[in-house]
Write a protein that holds these residues in place. Structure first.
Motif, short mmCIF file in Angstrom:
data_model
loop_
_atom_site.label_atom_id
_atom_site.label_comp_id
_atom_site.label_asym_id
_atom_site.label_seq_id
_atom_site.Cartn_x
_atom_site.Cartn_y
_atom_site.Cartn_z
N ALA A 195 1.46 -1.12 -0.26
CA ALA A 195 -0.11 -0.13 0.10
C ALA A 195 1.33 1.07 0.07
O ALA A 195 0.90 2.19 -0.96
CB ALA A 195 -0.76 0.58 1.56
N ALA A 196 2.38 0.95 1.05
CA ALA A 196 3.17 2.77 0.83
C ALA A 196 3.71 3.19 -0.50
O ALA A 196 3.76 3.85 -0.56
CB ALA A 196 3.59 2.18 2.16
N VAL A 197 4.06 1.58 -0.75
CA VAL A 197 4.65 1.39 -2.33
C VAL A 197 3.84 2.10 -3.51
O VAL A 197 3.90 2.70 -3.96
CB VAL A 197 4.80 -0.11 -2.72
CG1 VAL A 197 5.67 0.23 -4.57
CG2 VAL A 197 6.70 -0.68 -2.29
N LEU A 198 2.17 1.39 -3.58
CA LEU A 198 1.71 2.05 -4.38
C LEU A 198 1.03 4.21 -3.98
O LEU A 198 0.97 4.37 -5.05
CB LEU A 198 0.14 1.74 -4.45
CG LEU A 198 0.05 0.04 -4.69
CD1 LEU A 198 -1.10 -0.71 -5.11
CD2 LEU A 198 0.58 0.12 -6.15
N ALA A 199 1.18 4.05 -3.05
CA ALA A 199 1.00 5.66 -3.12
C ALA A 199 1.96 7.00 -3.05
O ALA A 199 1.68 7.50 -3.90
CB ALA A 199 0.97 5.62 -1.11
N ALA A 200 3.16 6.22 -2.70
CA ALA A 200 3.90 6.60 -3.46
C ALA A 200 4.64 6.39 -5.19
O ALA A 200 5.21 7.99 -5.61
CB ALA A 200 5.60 5.76 -2.58
N MET A 201 4.86 5.61 -5.98
CA MET A 201 4.21 5.49 -6.79
C MET A 201 3.93 6.86 -7.95
O MET A 201 3.97 7.11 -9.21
CB MET A 201 4.91 4.33 -7.75
CG MET A 201 5.89 3.31 -7.28
SD MET A 201 5.47 1.79 -7.54
CE MET A 201 4.87 1.69 -9.54
N SER A 202 2.14 7.01 -6.62
CA SER A 202 1.93 7.55 -7.49
C SER A 202 1.94 9.23 -7.81
O SER A 202 2.05 10.09 -8.54
CB SER A 202 0.14 7.76 -6.62
OG SER A 202 0.24 8.06 -5.15
N GLU A 203 3.01 9.13 -6.50
CA GLU A 203 3.90 10.76 -6.72
C GLU A 203 4.90 10.83 -7.50
O GLU A 203 5.23 11.69 -7.86
CB GLU A 203 4.02 11.51 -4.85
CG GLU A 203 2.48 10.82 -4.48
CD GLU A 203 2.85 11.30 -2.82
OE1 GLU A 203 3.49 12.50 -2.68
OE2 GLU A 203 2.03 11.19 -2.09
N ARG A 204 5.91 9.47 -6.87
CA ARG A 204 6.76 9.79 -8.08
C ARG A 204 6.78 8.37 -8.75
O ARG A 204 7.37 8.08 -7.55
CB ARG A 204 7.88 10.28 -7.16
CG ARG A 204 8.01 11.37 -6.59
CD ARG A 204 9.26 11.68 -5.07
NE ARG A 204 10.25 10.92 -6.16
CZ ARG A 204 11.50 10.56 -4.93
NH1 ARG A 204 11.23 10.58 -3.26
NH2 ARG A 204 12.42 10.76 -5.15
N PRO A 205 6.88 8.42 -9.90
CA PRO A 205 6.86 7.16 -10.34
C PRO A 205 8.59 6.62 -10.74
O PRO A 205 8.32 5.24 -11.04
CB PRO A 205 6.07 7.53 -12.22
CG PRO A 205 5.48 8.56 -11.80
CD PRO A 205 6.07 9.40 -10.83
N GLU A 206 9.74 7.30 -10.58
CA GLU A 206 11.07 6.92 -10.58
C GLU A 206 11.15 6.45 -9.74
O GLU A 206 12.72 5.86 -9.84
CB GLU A 206 11.75 8.51 -10.85
CG GLU A 206 11.97 8.95 -9.68
CD GLU A 206 10.84 10.39 -10.36
OE1 GLU A 206 10.87 11.61 -9.01
OE2 GLU A 206 10.06 9.77 -10.62
N SER A 207 10.31 6.26 -7.94
CA SER A 207 10.44 4.98 -7.25
C SER A 207 10.44 3.80 -6.74
O SER A 207 10.68 3.24 -6.58
CB SER A 207 9.63 6.18 -5.77
OG SER A 207 9.01 5.90 -5.87
N PHE A 208 10.36 3.75 -8.61
CA PHE A 208 9.85 2.52 -8.91
C PHE A 208 10.76 0.87 -7.84
O PHE A 208 10.31 -0.31 -7.66
CB PHE A 208 9.07 1.31 -10.12
CG PHE A 208 9.20 -0.01 -10.28
CD1 PHE A 208 7.12 0.26 -10.12
CD2 PHE A 208 9.50 -0.80 -10.77
CE1 PHE A 208 7.12 -1.85 -10.32
CE2 PHE A 208 9.09 -1.61 -11.13
CZ PHE A 208 8.28 -1.99 -10.63
#
Length: 99
Positions: free
Chosen positions: A69-82
Motif C-alpha cells: 500500500a505504501a509503495v502504490l502511494a509513493a509511486m503515484s506521486e513519484r513514478p521513478e521510485s519504482f
C-alpha cells in the motif's frame, strides 16, 4: 599394493550397519512413537513447527500488505521510485519464503 579388481572394504559404524540393507530407508523401525507408548515428542515437534510457519506467514502477509500500500502511494506521486519500492516489497516477501 593390492590388485585393482578387489572391492574396497568400507568401514561403517554399527548404527549404519543395522539400518542399511536391501529395502531399508535408513530409519530404524523400532523408534518408539505415541502409538508404541513412546514419549509422544514427535507430535509436539510438528505442532511447534506448524506454529512457527503459521506465525511467520501471517507476519509476512501483514508486511507485504502495508508495504504494498505504501509503495502504490509513493509511486503515484513519484513514478521513478519504482525500483527502490520493489526492493522493500521483496524484503517482505523474503520473510514469507524463508520465514
Amino acid at each position: 599394493m593390492p590388485p585393482r579388481d578387489r572391492k574396497r572394504q568400507t568401514h561403517q559404524p554399527e548404527f549404519a550397519r543395522r539400518t542399511s540393507g536391501a529395502g531399508s530407508s535408513g530409519v530404524r523401525a523400532s523408534t518408539p512413537g505415541p502409538a508404541d507408548g513412546g514419549s509422544g515428542a514427535s507430535w509436539a515437534a510438528l505442532l511447534g513447527a506448524a506454529i512457527a510457519v503459521a506465525g511467520s506467514s501471517i507476519g509476512a502477509a501483514i508486511a507485504v500488505a502495508y508495504t504494498g500500500a505504501a509503495v502504490l502511494a509513493a509511486m503515484s506521486e513519484r513514478p521513478e521510485s519504482f525500483s527502490r519500492a520493489m526492493v522493500i516489497v521483496g524484503l517482505a516477501k523474503g520473510i514469507a519464503i524463508w520465514g
